[in-house]
Design an enzyme around this catalytic site. Sequence first.
Site, PDB file in Angstrom:
ATOM      1  N   HIS A  44      -5.289  18.476   4.278  1.00 26.01           N
ATOM      2  CA  HIS A  44      -6.034  19.651   4.760  1.00 26.01           C
ATOM      3  C   HIS A  44      -7.520  19.298   4.822  1.00 26.01           C
ATOM      4  O   HIS A  44      -8.057  18.690   3.899  1.00 26.01           O
ATOM      5  CB  HIS A  44      -5.804  20.827   3.805  1.00 26.01           C
ATOM      6  CG  HIS A  44      -6.694  22.014   4.087  1.00 26.01           C
ATOM      7  ND1 HIS A  44      -7.742  22.363   3.256  1.00 26.01           N
ATOM      8  CD2 HIS A  44      -6.693  22.911   5.112  1.00 26.01           C
ATOM      9  CE1 HIS A  44      -8.340  23.437   3.744  1.00 26.01           C
ATOM     10  NE2 HIS A  44      -7.723  23.791   4.868  1.00 26.01           N
TER      11      HIS A  44
ATOM     12  N   HIS B 276     -16.728  21.532   9.010  1.00 27.39           N
ATOM     13  CA  HIS B 276     -16.158  22.801   8.555  1.00 27.39           C
ATOM     14  C   HIS B 276     -17.094  23.901   9.035  1.00 27.39           C
ATOM     15  O   HIS B 276     -18.214  24.018   8.535  1.00 27.39           O
ATOM     16  CB  HIS B 276     -16.031  22.806   7.033  1.00 27.39           C
ATOM     17  CG  HIS B 276     -15.065  23.826   6.533  1.00 27.39           C
ATOM     18  ND1 HIS B 276     -15.008  24.224   5.226  1.00 27.39           N
ATOM     19  CD2 HIS B 276     -14.118  24.552   7.175  1.00 27.39           C
ATOM     20  CE1 HIS B 276     -14.060  25.129   5.084  1.00 27.39           C
ATOM     21  NE2 HIS B 276     -13.510  25.333   6.256  1.00 27.39           N
TER      22      HIS B 276
END
Length: 1216
Positions: free
Chosen positions: A331, A378
């Site tokens: 992830h 991110h």
Amino acid sequence: MAGAQPGVHALQLKPVCVSDSLKKGTKFVKWEDDSTVVTPIILRTDPQGFFFYWTDQNKETELLDLSLVKDARCGKHAKAPKDPKLRELLDVGNIGRLEHRMITVVYGPDLVNISHLNLVAFQEEVAKEWTNEVFSLATNLLAQNMSRDAFLEKAYTKLKLQVTPEGRIPLKNIYRLFSADRKRVETALEACSLPSSRNDSIPQEDFTPEVYRVFLNNLCPRPEIDNIFSEFGAKSKPYLTVDQMMDFINLKQRDPRLNEILYPPLKQEQVQVLIEKYEPNNSLAKKGQISVDGFMRYLSGEENGVVSPEKLDLNEDMSQPLSHYFINSSHNTYLTAGQLAGNSSVEMYRQVLLSGCRCVELDCWKGRTAEEEPVITHGFTMTTEISFKEVIEAIAECAFKTSPFPILLSFENHVDSPKQQAKMAEYCRLIFGDALLMEPLDKYPLESGVPLPSPMDLMYKILVKNKKKSHKSSEGSGKKKLSEQASNTYSDSSSVFEPSSPGAGEADTESDDDDDDDDCKKSSMDEGTAGSEAMATEEMSNLVNYIQPVKFESFEISKKRNRSFEMSSFVETKGLEQLTKSPVEFVEYNKMQLSRIYPKGTRVDSSNYMPQLFWNAGCQMVALNFQTVDLAMQINMGMYEYNGKSGYRLKPEFMRRPDKHFDPFTEGIVDGIVANTLSVKIISGQFLSDKKVGTYVEVDMFGLPVDTRRKAFKTKTSQGNAVNPIWEEEPIVFKKVVLPSLACLRIAVYEEGGKFIGHRILPVQAIRPGYHYICLRNERNQPLMLPALFVYIEVKDYVPDTYADVIEALSNPIRYVNLMEQRAKQLAALTLEDEEEVKKEADPGETPSEAPSEARPTPAENGVNHTTSLTPKPPSQALHSQPAPGSVKAPAKTEDLIQSVLTEVEAQTIEELKQQKSFVKLQKKHYKEMKDLVKRHHKKTTDLIKEHTTKYNEIQNDYLRRRAALEKTAKKDNKKKSEPSSPDHVSSTIEQDLAALDAEMTQKLVDLKDKQQQQLLNLRQEQYYSEKYQKREHIKLLIQKLTDVAEECQNNQLKKLKEICEKEKKELKKKMDKKRQEKITEAKSKDKSQMEEEKTEMIRSYIQEVVQYIKRLEEAQSKRQEKLVEKHKEIRQQILDEKPKLQVELEQEYQDKFKRLPLEILEFVQEAMKGKISEDSNHSSAPPLMTSDSGKLNQKPPSSEELEGENPGKEFDTPL
């Protein structure tokens, strides 16, 4: 059997093999990023492949543990110097382009904290060879799972490599390596007669492997192993025999879950090979005995690992649909720390893929630079950005270096620029090339009901998971665009629109990352930014085929659509919700389709959820934060360490089969799954810490909810002893492990303050029972060199308590009946009824037929049977009672049944014994000895003839010289004869001299011939005496060897007979059980109450019948054994009787030879003389007498080939 497999796996793993060029060493130039200084070094690897070490110009040695090496790169993938001056220094005077000679060795304790060793080779071929070899050594699975003995050897190698410039081992290195107890180290060194001062050093030749082993035994004594050794038969003698060792291995170390046909117990010969390998005393080993030292070496050897090497190898079926596998998944792969701040790294993709991960995540965002290059980061956080193109290049570089199976790229695409999306697609096509799967395979079209292709079908392929662009009408597209914009508020699921046709690629808004519960604030926080994905362009959409993300609506709808190529992602909270509400449906969904689970957005510290939760439901891509090495990540690494570290693990059968339904919350045994019972006893630890502290061990079990037990067991804390603590506590027993194929055992060691030391995660299905060392790993699953635990493990198929008595009765009916009789006697004193029965039994007037009538069952009342006695009948009653239904009535039939299982066993004849390998080997040895003896005597004969020939030549030359002189004088005299004054008596004198010379010569030759004849006779007599003596000794040895062979073969035959007896008993039970089953089947046609009555009676009578049959079988087996033993004695006596016969024949043979010898020599010399006379008469005027003697005897001794062609029975070998 639980561990049975359809076939025996052939191990493909290759042991560590270090090439000669790495062992010898090669010259390199080492350079640093932050310096312009270059260092010439010689780079080497130790022969075992433990360390990579180099020596600089100052003779200083540096080491790099190969277990820390992650990668080795050369050429364009290696780091290049940025400083022009440094580049110039490295490129001076070398052959070939600098880029092709660069090597970068990547190493570090984890995925994030890595370092680089930068090297330049002098030749391109050298750079390639070292890169390939170092990577091969660093990724060798057997090297990562070494035996305890290998780890101790690694410590020894480290000490031997870290030497002073004078080549001595500094004692400070020994103290540093074994730092837990300085006093113990000092005492152990003194016990080895070595200096013990920290400032001293010792010569390498004084610290041999044998001395090192003695040092370890003194430093870390092992009384617990002495106790085990004594327990298994070495109480009165300091060794175990080969039979005792065989029993130890087969009874204690062998996995009872294995199929005995595919994985048979070890035989005596195999155990003997192990003894010869590990027993240091050769004389003991040859006798089939192993000392406690050899026993300790076996326990720490490669054959006794706690996990079988076959489980480490690629041993699972890789030809099933992709949905049938757990897939190692990451992830937010790019992150090196938390989710809100910190660095993103391209290197993380390399490291994650090299560690075995097969599914990585790419969070793609629009680049804001002038070049308009897409980036990975991110979104809406403080994390740094990295280049999308560099990430794709890194993936292409490392995709298949450690595993050939497919890579899944999970795109979270936030790039709202069609131009940049087109760039992304172009980069994927150009950089991945043929590895990128652009079109579905012909065998697996994108249609409903068609399963996914297998990992084998997709080897070396890269698959893209991204939104698929819709090809609906413009109106539909417009609606979708509006919906897509609205979906920015969603967090991690898919669009509300559902495709209207089964065609591929119909849901540009059907993201796996949009949340249908968009009004739930908590859910939005959990699911993060994934829901704000942009629409997929045509270019990106074309890359998607077998992994099309769609919004999850319900398991029922997914089942109706039946599209294996559609998948959904679940944030951990949503996944847990589905698992709680619909566990069976979730498992069913995962049989056909893929699902991905990812951490909730509130895990800003990059912590992980427990992956076991979702493996239990069959979820394939359980994505974790690889940068955080917490317990969850450790469990994940333990899971994917097996099956060749391929990144794929085949799910348990019940999670794959469409005809079976599996509930992960089950608490009972599942029909078709064999549960296990596991017992673990922590016995002791070795070198657990480098400090003098107390230590303790914890044991956990992870698996299905019913199998999971956190902190199930904890030992007491050892008091200030981390070198060799001994616990010897009661074992922890996991009575029922319902699904062993998905359960794992974790054994962890801590210091008394709770500081983690090391652990090991072991799949229950892969654990080997018995006494084993568990070599510990650190948090990153890297092996620790010295810390280890010594444990005793028992694992077997689970038997419920309710069936334990039945299993015992069926497996050992005699013991069961004896136990029942004993209980009957104990209860007899408490019941008047039993006393009366005993009296009746003792009454001589009672007929046998009356005795059993009282024990007959009464008719059933309300389905319950009632009998007059609660206890089994005494044996006397059982013997005299009438046969129960289903028992064998006629003795003839009994004998027939026994004869049908009884095997004929014949004793080996003397001729068969003579074919045994050891006897034939001794015969060959004797034959060679006789050949050598004959050769030696032939050489003596040849030397003698040479000597006589030389003597003859001397005599002949002297004769010719003197004769020539006389003839010369005669010529002069003849001249003088013509003168009138010459006297006649001179010529007569010369004739007399010549005659005298001829006579003298003849006499000398006669003497020489007689001497030669006598010496030849003596030589041949000596040869016969030697042959006779040697053959007499050979007869003794061969008779003794044949006797030994007979005893050994006969003992083996008797042992084999025991096995045959056990098989015959099993076969008898099997046949009788078949009859019982037939009768039970017949009884099923009757009404329930009657059926229960007859079933109870059948079981009772069956046990009694089995006892009687086995007793009769044992009698027959006993007679057979007596007959065989008698035959064995007879054969041994026949062998002993052979000895005097052979000795008499030998005496007679050589008496005849000695009698014939003088005449043979005389004839031989005369025959040779005749041949030589005719030869010399043609070539010489000299007397031919001596020459004749050198005829036949003066020839070369026969060659070994000629001798081998002769009849060994007549010439050299004994008649035996």
